[in-house]
Write an enzyme that holds these catalytic residues in place. Structure first.
Site, PDB file in Angstrom:
ATOM      1  N   SER A   1       0.828  -1.210   0.000  1.00 44.13           N
ATOM      2  CA  SER A   1       0.000   0.000   0.000  1.00 44.13           C
ATOM      3  C   SER A   1       0.860   1.256   0.000  1.00 44.13           C
ATOM      4  O   SER A   1       0.418   2.314  -0.443  1.00 44.13           O
ATOM      5  CB  SER A   1      -0.936   0.004   1.208  1.00 44.13           C
ATOM      6  OG  SER A   1      -0.201  -0.021   2.414  1.00 44.13           O
TER       7      SER A   1
ATOM      8  N   LEU B   1      -2.404  -7.455   6.477  1.00 48.72           N
ATOM      9  CA  LEU B   1      -2.449  -8.006   7.828  1.00 48.72           C
ATOM     10  C   LEU B   1      -3.781  -7.773   8.528  1.00 48.72           C
ATOM     11  O   LEU B   1      -4.007  -8.307   9.621  1.00 48.72           O
ATOM     12  CB  LEU B   1      -1.304  -7.420   8.668  1.00 48.72           C
ATOM     13  CG  LEU B   1       0.103  -7.897   8.313  1.00 48.72           C
ATOM     14  CD1 LEU B   1       1.139  -7.118   9.110  1.00 48.72           C
ATOM     15  CD2 LEU B   1       0.259  -9.387   8.541  1.00 48.72           C
TER      16      LEU B   1
ATOM     17  N   LYS C   1       1.811   5.570   8.919  1.00 44.94           N
ATOM     18  CA  LYS C   1       2.820   6.265   9.715  1.00 44.94           C
ATOM     19  C   LYS C   1       2.847   7.788   9.616  1.00 44.94           C
ATOM     20  O   LYS C   1       3.747   8.417  10.184  1.00 44.94           O
ATOM     21  CB  LYS C   1       4.209   5.732   9.344  1.00 44.94           C
ATOM     22  CG  LYS C   1       4.595   6.018   7.895  1.00 44.94           C
ATOM     23  CD  LYS C   1       6.010   5.584   7.588  1.00 44.94           C
ATOM     24  CE  LYS C   1       6.414   5.990   6.188  1.00 44.94           C
ATOM     25  NZ  LYS C   1       7.830   5.698   5.899  1.00 44.94           N
TER      26      LYS C   1
ATOM     27  N   SER D   1       7.894   4.519  18.424  1.00 47.59           N
ATOM     28  CA  SER D   1       8.197   5.879  17.983  1.00 47.59           C
ATOM     29  C   SER D   1       8.374   6.809  19.171  1.00 47.59           C
ATOM     30  O   SER D   1       7.753   6.619  20.225  1.00 47.59           O
ATOM     31  CB  SER D   1       7.052   6.385  17.101  1.00 47.59           C
ATOM     32  OG  SER D   1       7.153   7.768  16.869  1.00 47.59           O
TER      33      SER D   1
ATOM     34  N   TYR E   1      -1.780   8.765  15.188  1.00 51.26           N
ATOM     35  CA  TYR E   1      -0.607   7.925  14.913  1.00 51.26           C
ATOM     36  C   TYR E   1       0.170   7.662  16.199  1.00 51.26           C
ATOM     37  O   TYR E   1       0.492   6.510  16.535  1.00 51.26           O
ATOM     38  CB  TYR E   1       0.306   8.583  13.878  1.00 51.26           C
ATOM     39  CG  TYR E   1       1.678   7.952  13.832  1.00 51.26           C
ATOM     40  CD1 TYR E   1       1.858   6.708  13.242  1.00 51.26           C
ATOM     41  CD2 TYR E   1       2.788   8.584  14.405  1.00 51.26           C
ATOM     42  CE1 TYR E   1       3.105   6.111  13.224  1.00 51.26           C
ATOM     43  CE2 TYR E   1       4.031   7.996  14.387  1.00 51.26           C
ATOM     44  CZ  TYR E   1       4.192   6.753  13.802  1.00 51.26           C
ATOM     45  OH  TYR E   1       5.435   6.163  13.798  1.00 51.26           O
TER      46      TYR E   1
ATOM     47  N   LYS F   1       0.894   4.023  18.601  1.00 54.14           N
ATOM     48  CA  LYS F   1       2.166   3.495  19.106  1.00 54.14           C
ATOM     49  C   LYS F   1       2.099   3.307  20.622  1.00 54.14           C
ATOM     50  O   LYS F   1       2.623   2.322  21.166  1.00 54.14           O
ATOM     51  CB  LYS F   1       3.322   4.419  18.713  1.00 54.14           C
ATOM     52  CG  LYS F   1       3.599   4.463  17.223  1.00 54.14           C
ATOM     53  CD  LYS F   1       3.880   3.074  16.655  1.00 54.14           C
ATOM     54  CE  LYS F   1       4.185   3.100  15.175  1.00 54.14           C
ATOM     55  NZ  LYS F   1       4.403   1.744  14.612  1.00 54.14           N
TER      56      LYS F   1
END
Length: 338
Positions: free
Chosen positions: A34, A59, A85, A125, A150, A154
């Protein structure tokens, strides 16, 4: 020894595959392409003379993951990169980020926590720290309310892994909280290749430098920093890839006293947006066309790492300068445009 790398055709994933293969591991890649390309396999082969096994799988499709692990029951470790991300995009599309970054992690963990010892490296991150109170940021800094969906994925991802490790001693896991990856392999066979408009600073700089973009937007010059622009810790992607191999080997050798550990991965130095632009101008010999615009939602003022724990406990240290990393990014940009 067979290692699964999810998102292994992506920017950091592909460089880590190279370092794994150069270290003698057999690598299997899962990627849905992607935000990547199967052509990356050609670059990996050009560097290592080996082509990793590749399976194109989303996934989010739980049954396909289950089938994959039935066919690859001999996998000893997983390095999990596959995720959306971009900070800015996550603010605009939060549900996409929660589905893509959290469901996939859960489905993976469900398959690898089935009674046999597994090593798991999580791509985390520095965004988990939010706007930290002190610089440089240590691993003991509080995890603050995330500034973006985002960053929140994480934080939650780490919590999911920690909670799973608490009840499953067979799962050995490390979260690597890395700062701002940049650059490309010195061979210029692989590098950062965003699809569409880049969300990261460095590829936007190099695309502007090569003439693909008209100008670079610098989001704000009124931050409380020496030149008014945001400060980040920019780490060469090859240094970062090597940190993943070192972390994996720590788990495989049983050197981890706890079955869940966290390490910062950065250089320990902060560079402003204007510092990065100056670096590009030094290594390229070109003036960059850029314009100061309004701040971008979700951005924090500054983030750079205290790397003492990674240096002393992992035995890993970043080896490249900002200019060296920028030079490799520029070499890569020129190659793909030519």
């Amino acid at each position: 020894m067979k290692i699964l790398v999810t998102g292994g055709l992506g920017f950091i994933g592909s460089h880590t595959v190279v370092e794994l293969q150069n270290s003698g591991y057999e690598v299997v890649i899962i990627d849905d392409c992607s935000n990547s390309s199967e052509k990356v396999l050609e670059g990996i082969f050009a560097i290592t003379a080996k082509t990793p096994v590749f399976e194109k799988i989303d996934l989010r499709e739980k049954e396909k993951i289950r089938d994959f692990f039935k066919r690859h029951a001999d996998i000893k470790g997983t390095i999990h990169f596959a995720a959306s991300k971009a900070v800015g995009e996550s603010v605009e599309k939060p549900l996409l980020y929660y589905e893509n970054n959290l469901n996939t992690l859960i489905y993976l963990l469900q398959e690898i926590t089935t009674g046999k010892k597994q090593s798991f490296i999580f791509s985390s991150s520095c965004t988990v720290y939010g706007q930290a109170d002190q610089m440089p940021i240590t691993e003991d800094a509080p995890v603050k309310k995330a500034e973006s969906p985002y960053g929140n994925t994480k934080q939650i991802g780490e919590e999911i892994i920690r909670d799973t490790c608490n009840v499953n001693s067979e799962l050995q896991a490390i979260s690597l909280r890395y700062f701002n990856p940049m650059g490309a392999h010195p061979s210029a066979e692989i590098g950062e290749l965003p699809i569409g408009v880049p969300q990261n600073l460095v590829p936007f700089i190099t695309q502007t430098g090569v003439g693909l973009r008209e100008k670079l937007s610098v989001f704000g010059d009124d931050y409380p920093t020496p030149d008014g622009t945001c400060i980040r810790d920019y780490i060469h992607v090859v240094d970062l890839a090597k940190a993943h191999v070192v972390a994996l080997e720590r788990l495989l050798a049983g050197k981890n006293p706890q079955n869940y550990e966290v390490f910062n991965v950065g250089t320990g130095a902060g560079s402003s947006v204007l510092d990065v632009i100056s670096s590009f101008e030094r290594v390229s010999g070109k003036k960059l066309n850029y314009k100061i615009v309004n701040r971008r939602e979700g951005d924090i003022t500054a983030a750079y790492a205290d790397t003492k724990k990674a240096n002393e406990i992992l035995g890993w240290k970043a080896g490249s300068t900002l200019d060296q990393a920028m030079k490799s990014a520029w070499d890569w940009e020129q190659r793909i445009r030519n």
